[in-house]
Scaffold this motif. Structure first.
Motif, PDB file in Angstrom:
ATOM      1  N   GLY A   1      34.749 114.425  -2.692  1.00 45.39           N
ATOM      2  CA  GLY A   1      34.168 114.300  -4.024  1.00 45.39           C
ATOM      3  C   GLY A   1      33.231 113.130  -4.206  1.00 45.39           C
ATOM      4  N   PHE A   2      33.174 112.222  -3.233  1.00 46.68           N
ATOM      5  CA  PHE A   2      32.306 111.045  -3.324  1.00 46.68           C
ATOM      6  C   PHE A   2      31.346 111.068  -2.131  1.00 46.68           C
ATOM      7  CE2 PHE A   2      36.179 109.962  -5.565  1.00 46.68           C
ATOM      8  CZ  PHE A   2      35.745 109.272  -6.689  1.00 46.68           C
ATOM      9  N   TYR A   3      30.269 111.844  -2.255  1.00 48.56           N
ATOM     10  CA  TYR A   3      29.373 112.051  -1.126  1.00 48.56           C
ATOM     11  C   TYR A   3      28.082 111.240  -1.227  1.00 48.56           C
ATOM     12  CZ  TYR A   3      32.636 115.901  -0.723  1.00 48.56           C
ATOM     13  OH  TYR A   3      33.786 116.638  -0.645  1.00 48.56           O
ATOM     14  N   ASP A   4      27.854 110.641  -2.365  1.00 51.28           N
ATOM     15  CA  ASP A   4      26.722 109.736  -2.518  1.00 51.28           C
ATOM     16  C   ASP A   4      27.079 108.707  -3.575  1.00 51.28           C
ATOM     17  OD1 ASP A   4      26.273 111.009  -5.065  1.00 51.28           O
ATOM     18  OD2 ASP A   4      25.153 112.565  -4.018  1.00 51.28           O
ATOM     19  N   LEU A   5      26.232 107.721  -3.701  1.00 51.93           N
ATOM     20  CA  LEU A   5      26.474 106.628  -4.646  1.00 51.93           C
ATOM     21  C   LEU A   5      25.187 106.422  -5.427  1.00 51.93           C
ATOM     22  CD1 LEU A   5      28.809 104.742  -5.391  1.00 51.93           C
ATOM     23  CD2 LEU A   5      27.951 103.109  -3.709  1.00 51.93           C
ATOM     24  N   ASP A   6      25.113 107.067  -6.586  1.00 53.02           N
ATOM     25  CA  ASP A   6      23.882 107.067  -7.373  1.00 53.02           C
ATOM     26  C   ASP A   6      23.469 105.671  -7.827  1.00 53.02           C
ATOM     27  OD1 ASP A   6      23.708 109.807  -7.117  1.00 53.02           O
ATOM     28  OD2 ASP A   6      24.691 110.222  -9.032  1.00 53.02           O
ATOM     29  N   ALA A   7      24.426 104.759  -7.905  1.00 57.01           N
ATOM     30  CA  ALA A   7      24.106 103.413  -8.385  1.00 57.01           C
ATOM     31  C   ALA A   7      23.296 102.602  -7.387  1.00 57.01           C
ATOM     32  CB  ALA A   7      25.399 102.665  -8.716  1.00 57.01           C
ATOM     33  N   LEU A   8      23.229 103.030  -6.144  1.00 63.59           N
ATOM     34  CA  LEU A   8      22.516 102.255  -5.129  1.00 63.59           C
ATOM     35  C   LEU A   8      21.013 102.251  -5.399  1.00 63.59           C
ATOM     36  CD1 LEU A   8      24.091 103.002  -1.623  1.00 63.59           C
ATOM     37  CD2 LEU A   8      24.409 101.018  -3.100  1.00 63.59           C
TER      38      LEU A   8
ATOM     39  N   TRP B   1      23.263  97.015  -5.111  1.00 68.09           N
ATOM     40  CA  TRP B   1      23.952  97.372  -6.352  1.00 68.09           C
ATOM     41  C   TRP B   1      24.118  96.081  -7.132  1.00 68.09           C
ATOM     42  CZ3 TRP B   1      29.148 100.633  -6.298  1.00 68.09           C
ATOM     43  CH2 TRP B   1      29.413 101.094  -7.598  1.00 68.09           C
ATOM     44  N   HIS B   2      23.571  96.028  -8.310  1.00 72.89           N
ATOM     45  CA  HIS B   2      23.524  94.786  -9.085  1.00 72.89           C
ATOM     46  C   HIS B   2      22.917  93.656  -8.255  1.00 72.89           C
ATOM     47  CE1 HIS B   2      25.619  96.432 -12.491  1.00 72.89           C
ATOM     48  NE2 HIS B   2      26.650  96.790 -11.759  1.00 72.89           N
TER      49      HIS B   2
ATOM     50  N   ASP C   1      31.839  99.435 -10.115  1.00 74.78           N
ATOM     51  CA  ASP C   1      30.671  98.825 -10.740  1.00 74.78           C
ATOM     52  C   ASP C   1      30.984  97.413 -11.229  1.00 74.78           C
ATOM     53  OD1 ASP C   1      27.835  99.329 -11.915  1.00 74.78           O
ATOM     54  OD2 ASP C   1      28.986  98.551 -13.612  1.00 74.78           O
ATOM     55  N   ASP C   2      32.139  97.247 -11.875  1.00 77.32           N
ATOM     56  CA  ASP C   2      32.478  95.908 -12.362  1.00 77.32           C
ATOM     57  C   ASP C   2      32.777  94.963 -11.208  1.00 77.32           C
ATOM     58  OD1 ASP C   2      33.251  94.253 -14.888  1.00 77.32           O
ATOM     59  OD2 ASP C   2      34.872  93.911 -13.443  1.00 77.32           O
ATOM     60  N   LEU C   3      33.442  95.461 -10.179  1.00 83.66           N
ATOM     61  CA  LEU C   3      33.730  94.610  -9.020  1.00 83.66           C
ATOM     62  C   LEU C   3      32.437  94.099  -8.404  1.00 83.66           C
ATOM     63  CD1 LEU C   3      36.332  95.360  -6.245  1.00 83.66           C
ATOM     64  CD2 LEU C   3      34.036  94.648  -5.635  1.00 83.66           C
ATOM     65  N   VAL C   4      31.469  94.995  -8.221  1.00 83.77           N
ATOM     66  CA  VAL C   4      30.191  94.599  -7.633  1.00 83.77           C
ATOM     67  C   VAL C   4      29.440  93.662  -8.575  1.00 83.77           C
ATOM     68  CG1 VAL C   4      27.944  95.429  -6.833  1.00 83.77           C
ATOM     69  CG2 VAL C   4      30.028  96.696  -6.241  1.00 83.77           C
TER      70      VAL C   4
END
Length: 253
Positions: free
Chosen positions: A13-20, A42-43, A242-245
């Motif tokens: 279910g996690f095949y990409d990371l749109d936030a990158l 990311w950030h 997201d918050d961790l990063v």
């Protein structure tokens, strides 16, 4: 300030990371075979994202090249890895959509190469201590991030890893529960062990997507059920990441 890349490993279910930002896909050769990951920011901080099952879930759990994946991350400069595991609940109090920050594991796999050390290298035979394999400081970052974004997450949980790709039998789940397992999955081991051997700090978020066999209702486990829970719950995991990063980026600036 130079920042080492944060490694993120995810599965079903996690095949990409749109936030990158500015993602670049790289295929690298290691001593253990080929690995493929995506570099980006990311950030503002460097992130290396690796999906275990490949594009479109093309690699089953028992054939994932865990050694190549971990070696590739280490060679890419990663020192901290946050993993995401999609799991079935062994503890009947856990429901689909619940999150755990894992702190221990059970290994019920059979045919996987689970170490970088086969005795043939200059280091000889190596016995690695896996107490604290889920790094306490990195676990604390996950728990703190969950608190900030208001997502409930259990502090601690035992992951029982089975060979797959079939789902477990009710008897296997009863055995794992007697041994203290909270959730069942197919990819957490040997990944966590190899990370320890490679000198990486590793922690994992478990997302429950179904009751394991024999837990609760006796309906068959289906991928449609799992996909529906992922669609409804994956945003919780991404909010924590997201918050961790973001927190890391704040301290790095």
């Amino acid at each position: 300030m130079m920042t080492t890349p944060l490694g993120i490993i995810a599965g079903t279910g996690f095949y990409d990371l749109d936030a990158l930002e500015d993602p670049v896909v790289e295929t690298v050769e290691t001593a253990y075979g080929e690995a493929r990951f995506t570099r980006g920011r990311w950030h503002g901080i460097p992130v290396v994202f690796l999906t275990r099952h490949g594009a479109g879930h093309s690699v089953p759990p028992h054939l994932v090249n865990y050694r190549a994946n971990i070696r590739a991350l280490a060679d890419a400069g990663v020192r901290d890895v946050v993993a995401v595991n999609v799991t079935g609940s062994i503890d009947p109090e856990l429901e689909p959509g619940d999150l755990l920050c894992l702190d221990d594991f059970l290994d019920f796999t059979k045919g996987r190469v689970s170490t970088f050390h086969d005795g043939s290298g200059p280091e000889g035979v190596v016995h690695v201590d896996v107490v604290g394999a889920y790094h306490p400081e990195l676990r604390r970052e996950i728990l703190d991030a969950a608190s900030v974004v208001g997502e409930a997450i259990r502090d601690g949980g035992v992951y029982a890893c089975f060979e797959g790709p079939r789902f477990e039998t009710p008897a296997e789940i009863r055995l794992a529960r007697l041994a203290g397992a909270d959730v069942a999955g197919m990819t957490g081991v040997p990944e966590v062990v190899l990370a320890v051997e490679a000198g990486l700090r590793y922690a994992a978020i478990s997302l429950v997507v179904n009751p394991a066999a024999g837990v609760g209702a006796q309906d068959p486990i289906t991928m449609d059920e799992i996909t529906a829970v992922l669609a409804a719950s994956s945003a919780k995991v991404l909010a924590i990441l997201d918050d961790l990063v973001h927190t890391r980026a704040t301290f790095a600036s």
